[in-house]
Design an enzyme around this catalytic site. Sequence first.
Site, PDB file in Angstrom:
ATOM      1  N   ASP A   8       1.003  -1.179  -0.078  1.00 45.26           N
ATOM      2  CA  ASP A   8       0.049  -0.149   0.201  1.00 45.26           C
ATOM      3  C   ASP A   8       0.863   1.344  -0.091  1.00 45.26           C
ATOM      4  O   ASP A   8       2.129   1.127  -0.076  1.00 45.26           O
ATOM      5  CB  ASP A   8      -1.019   0.198   1.281  1.00 45.26           C
ATOM      6  CG  ASP A   8      -0.282   0.150   2.442  1.00 45.26           C
ATOM      7  OD1 ASP A   8       0.918   0.279   2.560  1.00 45.26           O
ATOM      8  OD2 ASP A   8      -1.099   0.205   3.427  1.00 45.26           O
ATOM      9  N   CYS A  65       3.453  -3.050   4.064  1.00 43.22           N
ATOM     10  CA  CYS A  65       2.510  -2.079   4.298  1.00 43.22           C
ATOM     11  C   CYS A  65       3.431  -1.187   5.470  1.00 43.22           C
ATOM     12  O   CYS A  65       4.502  -1.293   5.618  1.00 43.22           O
ATOM     13  CB  CYS A  65       1.130  -2.308   4.758  1.00 43.22           C
ATOM     14  SG  CYS A  65       1.075  -3.232   6.235  1.00 43.22           S
ATOM     15  N   GLY A  66       2.405  -0.357   6.178  1.00 41.67           N
ATOM     16  CA  GLY A  66       3.129   0.484   7.044  1.00 41.67           C
ATOM     17  C   GLY A  66       3.727  -0.518   8.409  1.00 41.67           C
ATOM     18  O   GLY A  66       5.071  -0.281   8.626  1.00 41.67           O
ATOM     19  N   THR A  67       3.015  -1.471   8.762  1.00 42.85           N
ATOM     20  CA  THR A  67       3.557  -2.351   9.685  1.00 42.85           C
ATOM     21  C   THR A  67       3.929  -3.834   9.126  1.00 42.85           C
ATOM     22  O   THR A  67       4.415  -4.609   9.880  1.00 42.85           O
ATOM     23  CB  THR A  67       2.404  -2.327  10.757  1.00 42.85           C
ATOM     24  OG1 THR A  67       1.326  -2.958  10.103  1.00 42.85           O
ATOM     25  CG2 THR A  67       1.992  -1.140  11.547  1.00 42.85           C
ATOM     26  N   GLY A  68       3.255  -4.129   8.007  1.00 37.09           N
ATOM     27  CA  GLY A  68       3.106  -5.458   7.501  1.00 37.09           C
ATOM     28  C   GLY A  68       2.130  -6.420   8.176  1.00 37.09           C
ATOM     29  O   GLY A  68       2.090  -7.595   7.690  1.00 37.09           O
ATOM     30  N   ILE A  69       1.332  -5.840   9.036  1.00 35.12           N
ATOM     31  CA  ILE A  69       0.528  -6.480   9.864  1.00 35.12           C
ATOM     32  C   ILE A  69      -0.933  -6.559   8.905  1.00 35.12           C
ATOM     33  O   ILE A  69      -1.392  -7.772   8.700  1.00 35.12           O
ATOM     34  CB  ILE A  69      -0.146  -6.058  11.183  1.00 35.12           C
ATOM     35  CG1 ILE A  69       1.413  -6.162  12.082  1.00 35.12           C
ATOM     36  CG2 ILE A  69      -1.225  -6.744  11.866  1.00 35.12           C
ATOM     37  CD1 ILE A  69       1.130  -5.257  13.353  1.00 35.12           C
ATOM     38  N   HIS A  98      10.379 -23.758   8.564  1.00 35.37           N
ATOM     39  CA  HIS A  98       9.443 -24.617   9.536  1.00 35.37           C
ATOM     40  C   HIS A  98       8.107 -24.471   8.847  1.00 35.37           C
ATOM     41  O   HIS A  98       7.261 -25.602   8.955  1.00 35.37           O
ATOM     42  CB  HIS A  98       9.564 -24.311  10.961  1.00 35.37           C
ATOM     43  CG  HIS A  98      10.781 -24.568  11.724  1.00 35.37           C
ATOM     44  ND1 HIS A  98      10.932 -24.367  12.965  1.00 35.37           N
ATOM     45  CD2 HIS A  98      11.843 -25.166  11.200  1.00 35.37           C
ATOM     46  CE1 HIS A  98      12.199 -25.033  13.421  1.00 35.37           C
ATOM     47  NE2 HIS A  98      12.889 -25.140  12.324  1.00 35.37           N
ATOM     48  N   ARG A 132       8.731 -33.391  10.244  1.00 36.35           N
ATOM     49  CA  ARG A 132       7.846 -33.213  11.042  1.00 36.35           C
ATOM     50  C   ARG A 132       7.174 -31.766  10.846  1.00 36.35           C
ATOM     51  O   ARG A 132       5.918 -31.562  11.084  1.00 36.35           O
ATOM     52  CB  ARG A 132       8.368 -33.122  12.487  1.00 36.35           C
ATOM     53  CG  ARG A 132       9.238 -32.040  12.675  1.00 36.35           C
ATOM     54  CD  ARG A 132       9.946 -32.077  14.085  1.00 36.35           C
ATOM     55  NE  ARG A 132      10.677 -30.955  14.329  1.00 36.35           N
ATOM     56  CZ  ARG A 132      11.939 -30.684  14.147  1.00 36.35           C
ATOM     57  NH1 ARG A 132      12.629 -31.506  13.109  1.00 36.35           N
ATOM     58  NH2 ARG A 132      12.775 -29.518  14.452  1.00 36.35           N
TER      59      ARG A 132
HETATM   60  C1  RB5 Z   1      -1.799   2.682   6.552  1.00 36.29           C
HETATM   61  O1  RB5 Z   1      -1.737   3.867   7.289  1.00 36.29           O
HETATM   62  C2  RB5 Z   1      -1.261   1.597   7.291  1.00 36.29           C
HETATM   63  O2  RB5 Z   1      -2.549   1.404   8.173  1.00 36.29           O
HETATM   64  C3  RB5 Z   1      -1.091   0.370   6.876  1.00 36.29           C
HETATM   65  O3  RB5 Z   1       0.038   0.683   5.842  1.00 36.29           O
HETATM   66  C4  RB5 Z   1      -0.868  -0.770   7.589  1.00 36.29           C
HETATM   67  O4  RB5 Z   1       0.220  -0.674   8.507  1.00 36.29           O
HETATM   68  C5  RB5 Z   1      -1.811  -1.505   8.136  1.00 36.29           C
HETATM   69  O5  RB5 Z   1      -1.678  -2.725   8.669  1.00 36.29           O
END
Ligand code: RB5
Length: 149
Positions: A8, A65-69, A98, A132
Amino acid sequence: MKIAMGSDHGGFQLKNAVIKYLEKKGIEVKDFGTLNEESCDYPDYSLQVAEEVAAKNFDFGILICGTGIGISIAANKVPGIRAALCHDTFSAHATRQHNNANILAMGQRVVGEGLALDIVDTFLNCEFEGGRHANRVNKITEIEKKYSK
Ligand code: RB5
């Protein structure tokens, strides 16, 4: 090796750096966007990259993305995808060995470019160990099947 890339706006700059790095190494990369830093929705890019990787059109995907989360959570909704959020090289090799991860996710606001490129190298150069671990990965697929009905 063929890599599908997506981000993003929050991951746009690091995505470009990773693409440049991989292309310099002669690795084939396709950029699924976003193509600028205008605000956009990360699931749109997760979906495109995850579908391409699940269809085996690419060896691996890389999502930023910003956090990758958010971008990894969304990618993991696509059957067959094991997207791993890694901000250190230990996690990058462990998740290939793994978990047989097929997408690497990172956060541009979390990790510096130098470390990110090392993580990419580590992820792409490690093999799944099977044994495994294959049994455990198969159990992940069973969970996916249970809820895909
Ligand atoms: C965008 O501001 C931010 O929310 C997105 O890049 C990301 O970190 C979401 O998980």
